[in-house]
Scaffold this motif. Structure first.
Motif, PDB file in Angstrom:
ATOM      1  N   TYR A 115       0.829  -1.207   0.000  1.00 34.55           N
ATOM      2  CA  TYR A 115       0.000   0.000   0.000  1.00 34.55           C
ATOM      3  C   TYR A 115       0.863   1.257   0.000  1.00 34.55           C
ATOM      4  O   TYR A 115       1.899   1.313   0.656  1.00 34.55           O
ATOM      5  N   TYR A 133       1.367   8.967   3.719  1.00 36.44           N
ATOM      6  CA  TYR A 133       1.637   8.677   2.311  1.00 36.44           C
ATOM      7  C   TYR A 133       3.104   8.318   2.136  1.00 36.44           C
ATOM      8  O   TYR A 133       3.979   9.085   2.541  1.00 36.44           O
ATOM      9  N   HIS A 161      -4.422   2.038  -1.238  1.00 29.87           N
ATOM     10  CA  HIS A 161      -4.454   2.593   0.119  1.00 29.87           C
ATOM     11  C   HIS A 161      -5.399   1.802   1.016  1.00 29.87           C
ATOM     12  O   HIS A 161      -6.321   1.157   0.548  1.00 29.87           O
TER      13      HIS A 161
END
Length: 195
Positions: A115, A133, A161
């Motif tokens: 992810y 992030y 994500h």
């Protein structure tokens, strides 16, 4: 994983009628410093995006007045020559978010290297400005911005994500004076719920 904390503080605050970041939150801090305090629970270093703040490394937008995705674009460029693995972002107008939640998101990304991001969510609604992030994901978001997109949620949809579910009332932000008053009441009633 080395994670940098970043407070997003470059908004125009046009609907609020005054600078949101400088609004008082409690007796000894404004909303900007509340956000810094939240991020410092899990991150050793915090940068400020969108404005100059004494004592902090600040990243100004490359393309002014393009909203949060413009900030992510500038951050992607600023991080290109650094050794950070990821950024933990928090807007200055979400004072009820808990710092420990960033630890949960970091743990999620450590367990799921496939992810590119982990963000907070409630009942199917995603809050992309409260998340972590990876630099690779940030680069993808910057490319989305450069191709003409201006919506963070659209850029997030282009990333792999995961979401961490949290109570909706803790994920409120403020755009207008009545939002600010509501959050002040919520913070006082819950004793700010800690950080």
């Amino acid at each position: 994983m080395k994670i940098l904390g970043v407070v997003l503080a470059g908004g125009l605050s046009s609907r609020m009628g005054q600078d949101k970041a400088s609004l008082p939150w409690n007796d000894n801090q404004d909303l900007l410093h509340r956000a810094i305090e939240i991020l410092k629970v899990s991150q050793q270093e915090v940068w400020i995006s969108g404005r100059e703040v004494a004592g902090f490394h600040c990243v100004l937008d490359i393309v002014p007045r393009q909203g949060p995705l413009g900030a992510m674009h500038a951050l992607s460029h600023a991080l290109a020559a650094t050794n950070w693995d990821a950024i933990a972002v928090l807007p200055c107008d979400m004072p009820l978010v808990e710092g420990g939640w960033y630890g949960e998101m970091a743990d999620f990304l450590r367990l799921h290297p496939e992810y590119e991001a982990a963000v907070l969510a409630h009942a199917g609604k995603v809050f992309p400005l409260t998340g972590i992030y990876r630099v690779s994901g940030l680069t993808t978001m910057a490319c989305s911005f450069e191709s003409g997109n201006r919506k963070v949620i659209t850029a997030l949809q282009g990333l792999s994500h995961g979401t961490i579910l949290k109570p909706e009332h803790r994920l409120m932000n403020m755009n207008q004076p009545e939002d600010y008053q509501r959050l002040l009441r919520e913070g006082k009633q819950g004793g700010e719920h800690g950080i």
